[in-house]
Design an enzyme around this catalytic site. Structure first.
Site, PDB file in Angstrom:
ATOM      1  N   HIS A 375       0.792  -1.226   0.000  1.00  0.00           N
ATOM      2  CA  HIS A 375       0.000   0.000   0.000  1.00  0.00           C
ATOM      3  C   HIS A 375       0.828   1.282   0.000  1.00  0.00           C
ATOM      4  O   HIS A 375       0.343   2.351  -0.385  1.00  0.00           O
ATOM      5  CB  HIS A 375      -0.886  -0.023   1.253  1.00  0.00           C
ATOM      6  N   SER A 456     -32.271   6.947  -7.532  1.00  0.00           N
ATOM      7  CA  SER A 456     -33.692   7.203  -7.811  1.00  0.00           C
ATOM      8  C   SER A 456     -34.438   7.694  -6.586  1.00  0.00           C
ATOM      9  O   SER A 456     -35.460   8.371  -6.703  1.00  0.00           O
ATOM     10  CB  SER A 456     -34.358   5.927  -8.351  1.00  0.00           C
ATOM     11  N   LYS A 458     -32.901   9.609  -4.389  1.00  0.00           N
ATOM     12  CA  LYS A 458     -32.159  10.811  -4.016  1.00  0.00           C
ATOM     13  C   LYS A 458     -31.195  10.586  -2.847  1.00  0.00           C
ATOM     14  O   LYS A 458     -31.049  11.439  -1.980  1.00  0.00           O
ATOM     15  CB  LYS A 458     -33.140  11.949  -3.664  1.00  0.00           C
ATOM     16  N   PRO A 461     -25.021   7.301  -2.914  1.00  0.00           N
ATOM     17  CA  PRO A 461     -24.711   5.886  -2.675  1.00  0.00           C
ATOM     18  C   PRO A 461     -23.641   5.672  -1.607  1.00  0.00           C
ATOM     19  O   PRO A 461     -23.792   4.810  -0.736  1.00  0.00           O
ATOM     20  CB  PRO A 461     -24.253   5.394  -4.053  1.00  0.00           C
ATOM     21  N   ASP A 462     -22.561   6.451  -1.662  1.00  0.00           N
ATOM     22  CA  ASP A 462     -21.490   6.254  -0.680  1.00  0.00           C
ATOM     23  C   ASP A 462     -21.969   6.586   0.729  1.00  0.00           C
ATOM     24  O   ASP A 462     -21.743   5.812   1.671  1.00  0.00           O
ATOM     25  CB  ASP A 462     -20.285   7.116  -1.034  1.00  0.00           C
ATOM     26  N   TYR A 484     -13.898   5.192  10.272  1.00  0.00           N
ATOM     27  CA  TYR A 484     -12.988   5.789   9.279  1.00  0.00           C
ATOM     28  C   TYR A 484     -13.513   5.501   7.884  1.00  0.00           C
ATOM     29  O   TYR A 484     -13.820   4.369   7.547  1.00  0.00           O
ATOM     30  CB  TYR A 484     -11.600   5.162   9.459  1.00  0.00           C
ATOM     31  N   SER A 486     -12.001   6.746   3.987  1.00  0.00           N
ATOM     32  CA  SER A 486     -10.955   7.531   3.339  1.00  0.00           C
ATOM     33  C   SER A 486     -11.539   8.395   2.233  1.00  0.00           C
ATOM     34  O   SER A 486     -12.425   7.985   1.495  1.00  0.00           O
ATOM     35  CB  SER A 486      -9.865   6.615   2.783  1.00  0.00           C
ATOM     36  N   SER A 488     -10.336  11.040  -0.997  1.00  0.00           N
ATOM     37  CA  SER A 488      -9.221  11.387  -1.867  1.00  0.00           C
ATOM     38  C   SER A 488      -8.949  12.885  -1.819  1.00  0.00           C
ATOM     39  O   SER A 488      -9.873  13.698  -1.853  1.00  0.00           O
ATOM     40  CB  SER A 488      -9.521  10.971  -3.302  1.00  0.00           C
ATOM     41  N   THR A 497      -4.769  10.790   0.838  1.00  0.00           N
ATOM     42  CA  THR A 497      -6.082  10.628   1.468  1.00  0.00           C
ATOM     43  C   THR A 497      -6.199  11.481   2.725  1.00  0.00           C
ATOM     44  O   THR A 497      -5.213  11.923   3.294  1.00  0.00           O
ATOM     45  CB  THR A 497      -6.346   9.163   1.869  1.00  0.00           C
TER      46      THR A 497
END
Length: 652
Positions: A375, A456, A458, A461-462, A484, A486, A488, A497
């Site tokens: 990583h 749809s 409203k 999503p995240d 937590y 992250s 960007s 991040t």
């Protein structure tokens, strides 16, 4: 206080997967990227159009800002409200106010941070983050730092019947060669700066991390490791591993000439033949297992190897500087994806792997494939872009103009080992097995809805999935916890991040309200909308470089004396560690159509959760440690599934 002590809980080691909330490329850029990657027609550019260069925007990217003490203090204090009782909160707020008062220690440290920003190439955070977030961490990279991703099964490179153990299959070789050729294509784009620059809407994103994948490697050293990257990356060979035997395998001609996929296939077959023709008692020791060890242990063993023979120096240098690693496993894991991903995560025994390379691609003999990534040099969105292109274009991996250049012969890479190294390898095998057996990792492939339905109604999503995790945790444990996610910050030069602290006053109100039997759907929808709004506000601030965690880390790193450490009550107060003891550590690697991945938990009592939101599905990986009696990945999976279904009912 040792600055590195709590960072196991703060850096999101595999956000990767250990990734970031994935910035969405514009449709134009994604189309252009795919075209440039694989189509010879991409070379036919309009005479009046100047192609964009990969790094053309770097000079106009702003530097990562240093937030003011006041705004960090205000956001930090807000994040403490849901996790502290009244007395503890009052004490913590007093410590914060004392730290940021005019003429206080905070102003001194802030001044030093600005001074550092004037000397760092990319940002004030760059060196601090590498050292404190990764290189000073002494626990094994395997599981703790490295992330994994499993590719979707391919209709072109997948067998109906699993070959016998000990067999390397044609399909396996073909898929490995195909991927190797595609990776060479991508490396060519990065080297020639013809990989199209990325944007979030119209905002250019930093492309620097693309220079940190091919040829990158981590070196185990004391007191901290070292990360090495080169660009352009012009090595003409890869490292191939089979049954712990390691080979230098040329894949381009002596002057970088590209060859056909079939020519690379033939090189891989030479490796298989060489291993099969080597009696077991003549095979090399499994030195790769040492890369799964405690970093100090591996650093000491590496120095011992270097001192034993110049041959070991040449072998380590060859592995380190190769473009990437290909691991050919002469077995297949279970078809059940709940089980098969473990082979990509840690190989079940840490054998036939080299965990210090930024990218090692794993191919099982039934055609299944994945990647295990180190990583440190890059966040998951960067290899994620590479992987997306690889899987989506599996059958179009030929270079535009393959030549008939003669590839150099494969070369077995040998180690001279003594009794000390042999004993260290044996102990490494024992330690790796303990770590692996302690990891409880499972998946969810949820196909009842995805981003299309969420949009749809409203819902972001995240942010919605983050509230799913909050509800699931509350149901499972009867409380809430620091969380937590992250974000960007690639809109800034050298940006990586920042932390989004998902657990908020509004997320707590949502989960309590959702579980209130007397609350109707209208009230639940109102509470969810408010919690999502709060989360999006923090996400926007974090993406603008104005989160809490990186700034506090920077200020803490500026302390120079024990007296300053004692004076900095903000960091001595228990709330500092408590607020970043992330029992839920999460990252979004959407859309997950071509691969899915994961990483280990960042605290012993916690869960590492990677998710990918597709148009009609949501994928999760869930990891925890069996040594903790409070956690159980499979039981928590059921809580997540219940939250996914019940929240949909509430939204209609």
């Amino acid at each position: 206080m040792n600055i590195a002590t709590p960072l196991r809980t703060t850096r999101h080691l595999a956000s990767l997967l250990t990734g970031v909330s994935r910035p969405q490329l514009t449709a134009q850029v994604r189309r252009r990227a795919a075209s440039a990657f694989y189509s010879s027609a991409a070379a036919q550019v309009d005479a009046h159009q100047v192609p964009e260069k990969s790094f053309q925007n770097q000079s106009r990217l702003p530097r990562l800002p240093i937030p003011s003490l006041a705004e960090t203090a205000a956001r930090y204090k807000r994040s403490l409200v849901p996790i502290l009782n009244e007395n503890d909160l009052a004490r913590a707020e007093k410590a914060v106010d004392e730290f940021v008062k005019p003429g206080g220690l905070g102003e001194t440290l802030q001044g030093r941070l600005h001074e550092m920003d004037r000397t760092e190439k990319h940002s004030w955070l760059e060196t601090i983050w590498l050292n404190k977030g990764y290189l000073e961490w002494r626990e094994p990279s395997m599981i703790n730092v490295n992330w994994w991703a499993q590719f979707k099964d391919s209709p072109h490179f997948n067998l109906e019947r699993t070959p016998d153990r000990g067999v390397i299959s044609d399909v396996q070789i073909q898929r490995a060669a195909n991927y190797a050729s595609s990776l060479l294509n991508f490396n060519d784009l990065v080297n020639s700066q013809t990989l199209p620059p990325e944007y979030q809407r119209t905002t250019p994103l930093c492309m620097n991390q693309y220079k940190n994948q091919f040829g990158a490697y981590r070196v185990a050293e004391m007191p901290r490791d070292r990360i090495v990257t080169t660009w352009p990356t012009t090595a003409n060979y890869i490292t191939v591993m089979m049954r712990d035997q390691i080979f230098r395998v040329p894949v381009t001609g002596p002057n970088g000439e590209r060859v056909s996929v079939q020519a690379i296939e033939q090189q891989l077959r030479h490796v298989v033949e060489a291993v099969n023709n080597t009696p077991e008692h003549e095979r090399q020791a499994a030195v790769g297992v040492l890369t799964s060890e405690n970093r100090d242990t591996w650093a000491k063993a590496r120095q011992t190897l270097l001192g034993l023979s110049p041959l070991n120096h040449a072998t380590l240098s060859s592995i380190d500087n190769s473009l990437f690693v290909v691991c050919l496993d002469d077995y297949s894991s279970d078809r059940d994806i709940d089980i098969s991903h473990h082979n990509i995560f840690h190989a079940n025994n840490a054998h036939n792997r080299w965990f210090d390379k930024s990218m090692q691609f794993i191919f099982e003999n039934n055609g299944r494939a994945g990647i295990n990534g180190e990583h440190t040099p890059a966040d998951a969105v960067i290899p994620g872009r590479i992987l997306d292109e690889l899987v989506r274009n599996e059958k179009t991996a030929e270079p535009r103009e393959p030549t008939h250049a003669q590839l150099a012969s494969i070369e077995p890479l040998k180690f001279v080992v003594n009794d000390e190294i042999k004993e260290t390898i044996k102990q490494a095998e024992v330690n790796a097995k303990k770590m692996i057996d302690n990891v409880d990792s499972c998946l969810i492939h949820f196909n009842e809805y995805g981003s299309n339905w969420l949009k749809s109604v409203k819902c972001s999503p995240d942010a919605y999935v983050q509230m799913v995790l909050q509800l699931a945790y509350y149901r499972h444990y009867g409380t809430w916890t620091p969380t937590y996610e992250s974000a960007s910050v690639r809109a800034f030069l050298g940006g990586r991040t920042e932390t989004v602290r998902t657990c908020s006053v509004d997320s707590v109100a949502f989960v309590k309200g959702f579980e209130n039997k007397h609350a109707d759907n209208i009230e639940k929808q109102r509470l969810l909308a408010k919690a999502i709004g709060s989360h999006l506000e923090y996400m926007m601030a974090a993406s603008a470089g104005k989160g809490v965690d990186r700034h506090l880390l920077g200020l803490r790193s500026m302390m120079q004396t024990p007296e300053e450490q004692k004076q900095a009550l903000i960091f001595q107060d228990p709330s500092y560690i408590q607020s970043m003891y992330f029992r839920l550590s999460s990252s979004n690697m959407s859309p997950g159509d071509n691969f899915w991945g994961g990483f280990g938990p960042v605290v012993p009592e916690g869960y590492g959760i990677n998710y990918a939101i597709g148009k009609e599905n949501i994928k999760f990986s869930i990891s925890s440690l069996r040594s903790c009696p409070e956690t159980n990945s499979r039981e928590f999976r059921e809580s997540i599934l219940g939250a996914l279904r019940d929240m949909k009912k509430t939204l209609g």
